[in-house]
Design a protein around this motif. Structure first.
Motif, PDB file in Angstrom:
ATOM      1  N   LYS A   1       0.835  -1.198   0.000  1.00  0.00           N
ATOM      2  CA  LYS A   1       0.000   0.000   0.000  1.00  0.00           C
ATOM      3  C   LYS A   1       0.876   1.257   0.000  1.00  0.00           C
ATOM      4  CE  LYS A   1      -3.790  -2.155   2.601  1.00  0.00           C
ATOM      5  NZ  LYS A   1      -4.593  -2.078   3.861  1.00  0.00           N
ATOM      6  N   PRO A   2       0.375   2.369  -0.543  1.00  0.00           N
ATOM      7  CA  PRO A   2       1.150   3.606  -0.537  1.00  0.00           C
ATOM      8  C   PRO A   2       1.293   4.165   0.875  1.00  0.00           C
ATOM      9  CG  PRO A   2      -1.051   4.010  -1.394  1.00  0.00           C
ATOM     10  CD  PRO A   2      -0.918   2.521  -1.253  1.00  0.00           C
ATOM     11  N   ILE A   3       2.376   4.883   1.112  1.00  0.00           N
ATOM     12  CA  ILE A   3       2.579   5.576   2.381  1.00  0.00           C
ATOM     13  C   ILE A   3       2.535   7.072   2.112  1.00  0.00           C
ATOM     14  CG2 ILE A   3       3.969   3.686   3.328  1.00  0.00           C
ATOM     15  CD1 ILE A   3       6.460   5.388   2.835  1.00  0.00           C
ATOM     16  N   THR A   4       2.049   7.831   3.074  1.00  0.00           N
ATOM     17  CA  THR A   4       1.966   9.278   2.941  1.00  0.00           C
ATOM     18  C   THR A   4       3.103   9.919   3.699  1.00  0.00           C
ATOM     19  OG1 THR A   4      -0.446   9.224   2.705  1.00  0.00           O
ATOM     20  CG2 THR A   4       0.547  11.306   3.369  1.00  0.00           C
ATOM     21  N   ILE A   5       3.921  10.687   2.993  1.00  0.00           N
ATOM     22  CA  ILE A   5       5.053  11.396   3.596  1.00  0.00           C
ATOM     23  C   ILE A   5       4.766  12.882   3.514  1.00  0.00           C
ATOM     24  CG2 ILE A   5       7.533  11.822   3.509  1.00  0.00           C
ATOM     25  CD1 ILE A   5       7.825   9.122   2.068  1.00  0.00           C
ATOM     26  N   PHE A   6       4.770  13.546   4.652  1.00  0.00           N
ATOM     27  CA  PHE A   6       4.506  14.983   4.666  1.00  0.00           C
ATOM     28  C   PHE A   6       5.789  15.766   4.415  1.00  0.00           C
ATOM     29  CE2 PHE A   6       1.064  13.591   7.722  1.00  0.00           C
ATOM     30  CZ  PHE A   6       0.045  13.731   6.796  1.00  0.00           C
ATOM     31  N   ARG A   7       5.652  16.900   3.752  1.00  0.00           N
ATOM     32  CA  ARG A   7       6.785  17.816   3.577  1.00  0.00           C
ATOM     33  C   ARG A   7       6.420  19.160   4.193  1.00  0.00           C
ATOM     34  NH1 ARG A   7       6.023  17.953  -2.946  1.00  0.00           N
ATOM     35  NH2 ARG A   7       3.972  18.955  -2.979  1.00  0.00           N
ATOM     36  N   GLY A   8       7.427  19.837   4.670  1.00  0.00           N
ATOM     37  CA  GLY A   8       7.202  21.103   5.361  1.00  0.00           C
ATOM     38  C   GLY A   8       7.241  22.300   4.434  1.00  0.00           C
ATOM     39  N   LYS A   9       7.524  23.458   5.055  1.00  0.00           N
ATOM     40  CA  LYS A   9       7.577  24.702   4.293  1.00  0.00           C
ATOM     41  C   LYS A   9       8.675  24.658   3.229  1.00  0.00           C
ATOM     42  CE  LYS A   9       8.185  27.209   7.953  1.00  0.00           C
ATOM     43  NZ  LYS A   9       8.381  28.384   8.852  1.00  0.00           N
ATOM     44  N   ASN A  10       8.425  25.319   2.136  1.00  0.00           N
ATOM     45  CA  ASN A  10       9.400  25.409   1.035  1.00  0.00           C
ATOM     46  C   ASN A  10       9.808  24.018   0.535  1.00  0.00           C
ATOM     47  OD1 ASN A  10       9.445  28.274   1.352  1.00  0.00           O
ATOM     48  ND2 ASN A  10      10.902  28.006   3.048  1.00  0.00           N
ATOM     49  N   GLN A  11       8.854  23.085   0.541  1.00  0.00           N
ATOM     50  CA  GLN A  11       9.073  21.716   0.046  1.00  0.00           C
ATOM     51  C   GLN A  11      10.146  20.964   0.831  1.00  0.00           C
ATOM     52  OE1 GLN A  11       6.909  20.901  -2.632  1.00  0.00           O
ATOM     53  NE2 GLN A  11       6.172  22.925  -2.032  1.00  0.00           N
ATOM     54  N   GLY A  12      10.434  21.412   2.037  1.00  0.00           N
ATOM     55  CA  GLY A  12      11.484  20.770   2.834  1.00  0.00           C
ATOM     56  C   GLY A  12      11.015  19.484   3.490  1.00  0.00           C
ATOM     57  N   ASP A  13      11.957  18.557   3.693  1.00  0.00           N
ATOM     58  CA  ASP A  13      11.638  17.288   4.348  1.00  0.00           C
ATOM     59  C   ASP A  13      11.445  17.500   5.847  1.00  0.00           C
ATOM     60  OD1 ASP A  13      11.798  15.841   2.020  1.00  0.00           O
ATOM     61  OD2 ASP A  13      13.913  15.324   2.287  1.00  0.00           O
ATOM     62  N   LEU A  14      10.499  16.774   6.425  1.00  0.00           N
ATOM     63  CA  LEU A  14      10.365  16.763   7.873  1.00  0.00           C
ATOM     64  C   LEU A  14      11.506  15.938   8.466  1.00  0.00           C
ATOM     65  CD1 LEU A  14       6.533  16.152   8.457  1.00  0.00           C
ATOM     66  CD2 LEU A  14       7.745  18.275   7.927  1.00  0.00           C
ATOM     67  N   ALA A  15      11.920  16.298   9.680  1.00  0.00           N
ATOM     68  CA  ALA A  15      12.998  15.565  10.356  1.00  0.00           C
ATOM     69  C   ALA A  15      12.627  15.351  11.812  1.00  0.00           C
ATOM     70  CB  ALA A  15      14.311  16.330  10.253  1.00  0.00           C
ATOM     71  N   ARG A  16      13.023  14.206  12.335  1.00  0.00           N
ATOM     72  CA  ARG A  16      12.725  13.866  13.723  1.00  0.00           C
ATOM     73  C   ARG A  16      13.974  13.334  14.424  1.00  0.00           C
ATOM     74  NH1 ARG A  16       9.034  16.475  12.811  1.00  0.00           N
ATOM     75  NH2 ARG A  16       6.790  16.052  12.939  1.00  0.00           N
ATOM     76  N   ASP A  17      14.028  13.608  15.729  1.00  0.00           N
ATOM     77  CA  ASP A  17      15.113  13.097  16.564  1.00  0.00           C
ATOM     78  C   ASP A  17      14.676  11.729  17.092  1.00  0.00           C
ATOM     79  OD1 ASP A  17      17.337  12.811  18.152  1.00  0.00           O
ATOM     80  OD2 ASP A  17      17.247  14.842  18.962  1.00  0.00           O
ATOM     81  N   PHE A  18      14.744  10.713  16.231  1.00  0.00           N
ATOM     82  CA  PHE A  18      14.277   9.372  16.582  1.00  0.00           C
ATOM     83  C   PHE A  18      15.149   8.777  17.687  1.00  0.00           C
ATOM     84  CE2 PHE A  18      13.008   9.952  12.114  1.00  0.00           C
ATOM     85  CZ  PHE A  18      11.646   9.673  12.209  1.00  0.00           C
ATOM     86  N   THR A  19      14.495   8.286  18.762  1.00  0.00           N
ATOM     87  CA  THR A  19      15.220   7.773  19.923  1.00  0.00           C
ATOM     88  C   THR A  19      14.787   6.341  20.203  1.00  0.00           C
ATOM     89  OG1 THR A  19      15.078  10.031  20.804  1.00  0.00           O
ATOM     90  CG2 THR A  19      15.969   8.333  22.253  1.00  0.00           C
ATOM     91  N   TYR A  20      15.739   5.424  20.200  1.00  0.00           N
ATOM     92  CA  TYR A  20      15.435   3.998  20.373  1.00  0.00           C
ATOM     93  C   TYR A  20      14.974   3.716  21.797  1.00  0.00           C
ATOM     94  CZ  TYR A  20      15.847  -1.049  19.825  1.00  0.00           C
ATOM     95  OH  TYR A  20      15.573  -2.402  19.769  1.00  0.00           O
ATOM     96  N   ILE A  21      14.056   2.776  21.920  1.00  0.00           N
ATOM     97  CA  ILE A  21      13.406   2.490  23.194  1.00  0.00           C
ATOM     98  C   ILE A  21      14.399   2.128  24.293  1.00  0.00           C
ATOM     99  CG2 ILE A  21      12.944   0.118  22.438  1.00  0.00           C
ATOM    100  CD1 ILE A  21      10.854   2.275  24.911  1.00  0.00           C
ATOM    101  N   ASP A  22      15.427   1.351  23.993  1.00  0.00           N
ATOM    102  CA  ASP A  22      16.382   0.952  25.037  1.00  0.00           C
ATOM    103  C   ASP A  22      17.099   2.163  25.621  1.00  0.00           C
ATOM    104  OD1 ASP A  22      15.607  -1.586  24.462  1.00  0.00           O
ATOM    105  OD2 ASP A  22      17.548  -2.288  23.726  1.00  0.00           O
ATOM    106  N   ASP A  23      17.373   3.169  24.789  1.00  0.00           N
ATOM    107  CA  ASP A  23      18.002   4.387  25.288  1.00  0.00           C
ATOM    108  C   ASP A  23      17.048   5.166  26.187  1.00  0.00           C
ATOM    109  OD1 ASP A  23      20.440   3.942  23.959  1.00  0.00           O
ATOM    110  OD2 ASP A  23      19.668   4.812  22.101  1.00  0.00           O
ATOM    111  N   ILE A  24      15.774   5.210  25.791  1.00  0.00           N
ATOM    112  CA  ILE A  24      14.772   5.891  26.605  1.00  0.00           C
ATOM    113  C   ILE A  24      14.636   5.214  27.966  1.00  0.00           C
ATOM    114  CG2 ILE A  24      12.283   6.258  26.840  1.00  0.00           C
ATOM    115  CD1 ILE A  24      13.542   8.360  25.108  1.00  0.00           C
ATOM    116  N   VAL A  25      14.642   3.885  27.972  1.00  0.00           N
ATOM    117  CA  VAL A  25      14.519   3.146  29.231  1.00  0.00           C
ATOM    118  C   VAL A  25      15.667   3.496  30.168  1.00  0.00           C
ATOM    119  CG1 VAL A  25      14.646   0.839  30.262  1.00  0.00           C
ATOM    120  CG2 VAL A  25      13.166   1.244  28.290  1.00  0.00           C
TER     121      VAL A  25
END
Length: 394
Positions: free
Chosen positions: A257-281
């Motif tokens: 199935k298709p996935i929806t990817i959002f883009r921000g202002k000025n066609q810029g890619d969204l970015a996230r500070d992804f944090t793995y669960i073991d580090d959070i624990v």
């Protein structure tokens, strides 16, 4: 004849009275036995098995972060009692599966609502909790537009109900709770620091978490509760939440199935500070270990108590498009990408954590990069959902 009629009536009345007594006694003893059994389960689960250990009430224990934290605490010998309402914000079967995992490690999760003050009182009567790890919350930025009341009920009212129980307990526990990186809202200064202003929330979810920080500060100031707030940055990993992008992307890619990817202002890619669960624990346990003690007794403050807020992130933001690239490599499948402009639903274009304070105070040091973390997630996902064929459809 009249005499025998009266005798029959008296006999019938006596019999019915006796039956009523028997039924009442049966219900009474069943109820009493159930109550005793429940209390024993709570006490056994909360029993500490190491010297200088702690007994922790974990709210949201059947949730993503809550289940991982509960297992880590139990593994090192701490007492753990869980509380969860098993709501249907996402498929409750995943929460039930996490609960089975917790039960296999002798962690008892009480099914109940955070706003049930009587239930909380029973839990605190059964176990003298040294700490509370408050992870129960209505999560999700976008869902707040559909069901705003659920956020107020859980993230604000539920928090107050819990803090009331904590401040009245004797001894008072130290409280560590999950705030969110969402409180930074429309802040454009990067990386996000705990000293930054957080008075421009971009979503109702963020606003309730910001309100939670103000509420916890009040209970710390008035009642002497030791409070630590943790601003999580996009937590991911095995047993994660199905409403998160990496989870739904994986499902849709496998199903073709298709996935929806959002883009921000000025066609810029969204970015996230992804944090793995073991580090959070590790950050959660470090916060519990360094929380200090509450200074109140029976709701009366006797001196100042610690009040802290920490960012828990990975410090390495990754574009969402790169996350999809990594998933494609691990799944050995190409995603059907549908790229659209980000709607005005409260999402922010990027997150980036400054974790220097957590490094200094908690010894927090994230070690899992997104490539490694997603590989672990994908392996769990394929195993949990039974994908023997990569092209299988759920």
């Amino acid at each position: 004849m009249f005499f025998w009629a009266l005798l029959l009536i008296a006999f019938t009345a006596s019999y019915l009275s006796f039956q009523s007594f028997v039924e009442y006694r049966s219900r009474y003893f069943t109820s009493s036995c159930s109550a005793i059994q429940w209390e024993n389960q709570v006490r056994n689960s909360g029993h500490i098995h190491r010297s200088s250990g702690m007994s922790v009430l974990v709210t949201g224990a059947a949730g993503f972060v809550g289940s991982h934290v509960s297992l880590a605490l139990k593994k090192r010998g701490d007492g753990v009692v869980g509380l969860d309402n098993f709501n249907n914000y996402y498929d409750p079967s995943l929460k039930k599966a996490r609960n089975l995992l917790l039960n296999s490690h002798r962690i008892f999760v009480v099914e109940g609502d955070l706003n049930d003050a009587k239930l909380l009182a029973k839990l605190f009567d059964a176990v003298a909790f040294t700490h509370v790890m408050h992870l129960a919350a209505q999560a999700g930025v976008r869902y707040a537009m559909e069901n705003p009341n659920s956020y107020v009920q859980s993230n604000i009212a539920g928090l107050v109900t819990l803090l009331e129980a904590c401040k009245s307990a004797n001894p008072q526990p130290a409280v560590v709770w999950a705030s969110s990186s969402s409180v930074y809202g429309l802040n454009e200064k990067i990386p996000f620091s705990e000293a930054d202003w957080t008075d421009q929330p971009a979503s109702l979810y963020a606003a309730t978490k910001k309100a939670g920080e103000e509420i916890t500060h009040t209970y710390n100031h008035i009642y002497g509760l030791s409070i630590t707030g943790l601003r999580f940055f996009t937590v991911y990993g095995p047993w994660g939440r199905p409403d998160m992008a990496y989870f739904s992307f994986t499902r849709n890619i496998l199903q073709g199935k298709p996935i929806t990817i959002f883009r921000g202002k000025n066609q810029g890619d969204l970015a996230r500070d992804f944090t793995y669960i073991d580090d959070i624990v590790k950050g959660c346990l470090g916060s519990l270990d360094t929380s200090g003690t509450s200074t109140g007794s029976g709701g009366k403050k006797r001196g100042p108590a610690p009040y802290r807020i920490f960012n828990l992130g990975n410090t390495s933001p990754v574009r969402v498009t790169e996350l999809v690239n990594i998933l494609e490599r691990h799944l050995k499948l190409k995603a059907k990408r549908n790229i659209v402009d980000m709607p005005g639903n409260g999402d922010v274009p990027f997150t980036h954590a400054n974790i220097s304070l957590a490094e200094k105070e908690l010894g927090f040091e994230p070690i899992t990069d997104l490539q490694t973390g997603l590989n672990k997630f994908v392996r769990w996902y394929l195993s949990y959902y039974g994908y023997n064929n990569r092209n299988a459809v759920e």
